[in-house]
Design an enzyme around this catalytic site. Structure first.
Site, PDB file in Angstrom:
ATOM      1  N   GLY A   1       0.875  -1.173   0.000  1.00  0.00           N
ATOM      2  CA  GLY A   1       0.000   0.000   0.000  1.00  0.00           C
ATOM      3  C   GLY A   1       0.909   1.220   0.000  1.00  0.00           C
ATOM      4  O   GLY A   1       1.707   1.402   0.925  1.00  0.00           O
TER       5      GLY A   1
ATOM      6  N   ARG B   1     -20.294   0.615   9.311  1.00  0.00           N
ATOM      7  CA  ARG B   1     -19.047   0.158   9.909  1.00  0.00           C
ATOM      8  C   ARG B   1     -18.794  -1.312   9.568  1.00  0.00           C
ATOM      9  O   ARG B   1     -17.691  -1.703   9.183  1.00  0.00           O
ATOM     10  CB  ARG B   1     -19.107   0.352  11.428  1.00  0.00           C
ATOM     11  CG  ARG B   1     -17.777   0.135  12.111  1.00  0.00           C
ATOM     12  CD  ARG B   1     -17.946  -0.153  13.576  1.00  0.00           C
ATOM     13  NE  ARG B   1     -18.671  -1.405  13.778  1.00  0.00           N
ATOM     14  CZ  ARG B   1     -18.911  -1.944  14.971  1.00  0.00           C
ATOM     15  NH1 ARG B   1     -18.515  -1.333  16.048  1.00  0.00           N
ATOM     16  NH2 ARG B   1     -19.557  -3.085  15.071  1.00  0.00           N
TER      17      ARG B   1
ATOM     18  N   ASN C   1     -12.564  -4.414   3.994  1.00  0.00           N
ATOM     19  CA  ASN C   1     -11.132  -4.467   4.305  1.00  0.00           C
ATOM     20  C   ASN C   1     -10.688  -5.859   4.738  1.00  0.00           C
ATOM     21  O   ASN C   1      -9.514  -6.216   4.579  1.00  0.00           O
ATOM     22  CB  ASN C   1     -10.757  -3.388   5.323  1.00  0.00           C
ATOM     23  CG  ASN C   1     -10.567  -2.035   4.643  1.00  0.00           C
ATOM     24  OD1 ASN C   1     -10.269  -1.982   3.450  1.00  0.00           O
ATOM     25  ND2 ASN C   1     -10.757  -0.964   5.367  1.00  0.00           N
TER      26      ASN C   1
ATOM     27  N   ASN D   1      -7.190   0.189   8.949  1.00  0.00           N
ATOM     28  CA  ASN D   1      -8.317   0.198   9.887  1.00  0.00           C
ATOM     29  C   ASN D   1      -9.510  -0.612   9.385  1.00  0.00           C
ATOM     30  O   ASN D   1      -9.629  -0.784   8.182  1.00  0.00           O
ATOM     31  CB  ASN D   1      -8.763   1.651  10.119  1.00  0.00           C
ATOM     32  CG  ASN D   1      -7.918   2.309  11.183  1.00  0.00           C
ATOM     33  OD1 ASN D   1      -7.649   1.719  12.229  1.00  0.00           O
ATOM     34  ND2 ASN D   1      -7.482   3.522  10.911  1.00  0.00           N
TER      35      ASN D   1
ATOM     36  N   HIS E   1      -7.861   0.669  19.027  1.00  0.00           N
ATOM     37  CA  HIS E   1      -7.651   1.917  18.296  1.00  0.00           C
ATOM     38  C   HIS E   1      -9.017   2.474  17.943  1.00  0.00           C
ATOM     39  O   HIS E   1      -9.729   1.918  17.140  1.00  0.00           O
ATOM     40  CB  HIS E   1      -6.852   1.613  17.029  1.00  0.00           C
ATOM     41  CG  HIS E   1      -6.424   2.844  16.308  1.00  0.00           C
ATOM     42  ND1 HIS E   1      -5.888   3.936  16.948  1.00  0.00           N
ATOM     43  CD2 HIS E   1      -6.437   3.152  14.993  1.00  0.00           C
ATOM     44  CE1 HIS E   1      -5.585   4.860  16.040  1.00  0.00           C
ATOM     45  NE2 HIS E   1      -5.914   4.409  14.858  1.00  0.00           N
TER      46      HIS E   1
END
Ligand code: APR
Length: 316
Positions: A10, A95, A102, A127, A182
Site C-alpha cells: 500500500g 461500519r 477491508n 483500519n 484503536h
C-alpha cells in the site's frame, strides 16, 4: 552485511510517508507495492530522486507486482479502502460493511505476504486496526510476535503532543502511554504519565487532563474534519518508530496491538498493550498494575474490539 529490506504494501499517504521517514533515516532499502496504477513506481522514483538533495543512501523502488516484496524483513501494511461515499448510491458504507471490505483486502494481502515474505514481521496499519490484525493473524498463520498493529504509537504521540503544548514544554520530556483498542475507546493513562519524571496529574488539573484525553481519543476525527481525509504524518511517524525499533533491535517499549494469550486477562483478541519491539518482533509484553477505573476502561475497549472481530465471522 545485507541491508534491511522494508516492504510497503500500500503506497498511499501513510505507506509512502512511512517510507519517506525510514529511507531518510537509512533504516533499510524500501520497496513500495500498490494495486492502483503506477502509483508505487511513481512515488518510489520521486522519493529516490530526493536522496541526493537530502543525502541518504536507502534504495527505493516500486511496482504493481506484489513479487517486489519478496524476502522483506518487515512488511508495512496500509492497503485498504477508506470510508467514503459510494459514487453510485451516494451512501457511506456501514461500519460492518467497511470491516468486510477491508477483511477481503487483508485476506488477499496475507496470501501474498505468506507467498513472498514468509519470514517477515508484519506491521499493520489498515483500519479497523485491531480487527484487521486478527484477519492477518488468521490468514497468514504467522506466530503472534510477527503480527503487530500500529495504533498505540500514534495515539501516544498525539497524547504527548497535546500535553507538551498545554505546558509549553518539549515533547521529548513527556512520557506516557495509551492502551486498548484503536478508536474512541482507547485508554490514555494519566496516572502513568509524567513530564521529566513529574506526575502530570500534579501539573495539569483533572478537568483539563480529561479534555486532553478526550481530544486524543478523537484525534483521528479532528484531522479528518480539517483535511477531509485521514491523517498520515503522525500515523506514519508512529509506524516508522516501530519499524526502526524492530530492525535496529532497539527494544523500545511501544504500545502496540498484540494478540493476547492471557495477558491482562484477555485472550484471542488484538489489543494495545506495552510491547518491547526488537528483531524478533514483539519480544515481550510488559505487565503493569491498573486500578479499577483503568481496568474498567480497558475492559470496555476490549469489548468494542471484540464486537468488530465478531463481524469477521472466524470460528472461535
Ligand atoms: N493491494 C494493494 N494495495 C491496495 C489494495 C490491495 N488489495 N487495496 C487498496 N490498496 C491501496 C490503495 O490503492 C491506496 O493507494 O492502499 C492504499 C491506501 O492508501 P490511502 O487511501 O492513501 O490511505 P492511507 O491514508 O494511506 O491510510 C491507509 O491506514 O491509518 C490507516 O485508516 C487508514 O486504513 C487506512 C490505512
Amino acid at each position: 552485511m545485507a541491508r534491511n529490506k522494508i516492504a510497503f504494501y500500500g503506497a498511499g499517504n501513510v505507506g509512502a510517508t512511512t517510507a519517506h521517514w525510514l529511507a531518510e533515516k537509512g533504516i533499510g532499502d524500501c520497496v513500495l507495492f500498490d494495486i492502483f496504477g503506477q502509483v508505487a513506481s511513481g512515488k518510489a522514483l520521486d522519493l529516490y530522486e530526493s536522496a541526493p538533495a537530502i543525502g541518504f543512501n536507502s534504495m527505493i523502488t516500486g511496482s504493481n507486482d506484489p513479487a517486489i516484496i519478496s524476502g522483506a524483513d518487515v512488511v508495512v501494511v496500509t492497503a485498504g479502502i477508506p470510508r467514503k461515499k459510494d459514487p453510485v448510491t451516494g451512501k457511506f458504507p456501514s461500519r460492518d460493511e467497511l470491516v468486510k471490505i477491508n477483511q477481503d483486502v487483508i485476506t488477499d494481502v496475507a496470501r501474498n505476504i505468506k507467498q513472498y515474505a514468509p519470514d517477515s514481521i508484519v506491521v499493520l496499519v489498515t483500519n479497523p486496526l485491531d480487527a484487521m490484525c486478527h484477519v492477518m493473524f488468521e490468514e497468514t498463520g504467522f506466530p503472534r510476535e510477527r503480527i503487530i498493529g500500529q495504533a498505540g504509537a500514534l495515539d501516544t504521540a498525539r497524547y504527548k503532543a497535546f500535553i507538551a503544548q498545554e505546558l509549553g514544554v518539549s515533547v521529548q520530556d513527556v512520557h506516557g502511554l495509551v492502551l486498548g483498542g484503536h478508536g474512541d475507546t482507547m485508554v490514555p493513562l494519566p496516572r502513568h504519565t509524567s513530564v521529566a519524571g513529574i506526575p502530570v496529574t500534579e501539573l495539569i488539573s483533572k478537568e483539563r487532563l480529561d479534555e486532553i484525553i478526550n481530544r486524543t481519543a478523537n484525534g483521528g476525527g479532528e484531522i479528518v474534519g480539517l483535511l477531509g481525509y485521514s491523517a498520515y504524518y503522525a500515523p506514519a511517524a508512529g509506524t516508522a518508530i516501530m519499524v526502526e525499533s524492530i530492525l535496529m533491535d532497539q527494544k523500545r517499549v511501544i504500545p502496540s496491538a498484540v494478540y493476547t494469550q492471557g495477558e491482562y486477562g484477555y485472550s484471542d483478541l488484538f489489543l494495545g498493550l506495552p510491547c518491547v519491539l526488537g528483531r524478533g518482533g514483539v519480544e515481550r509484553i510488559l505487565d503493569m498494575e491498573l486500578n479499577a477505573e483503568e481496568r474498567a476502561k480497558l475492559d470496555y475497549s476490549a469489548e468494542a474490539v471484540r464486537a468488530v472481530v465478531d463481524v469477521l465471522g472466524y470460528k472461535k
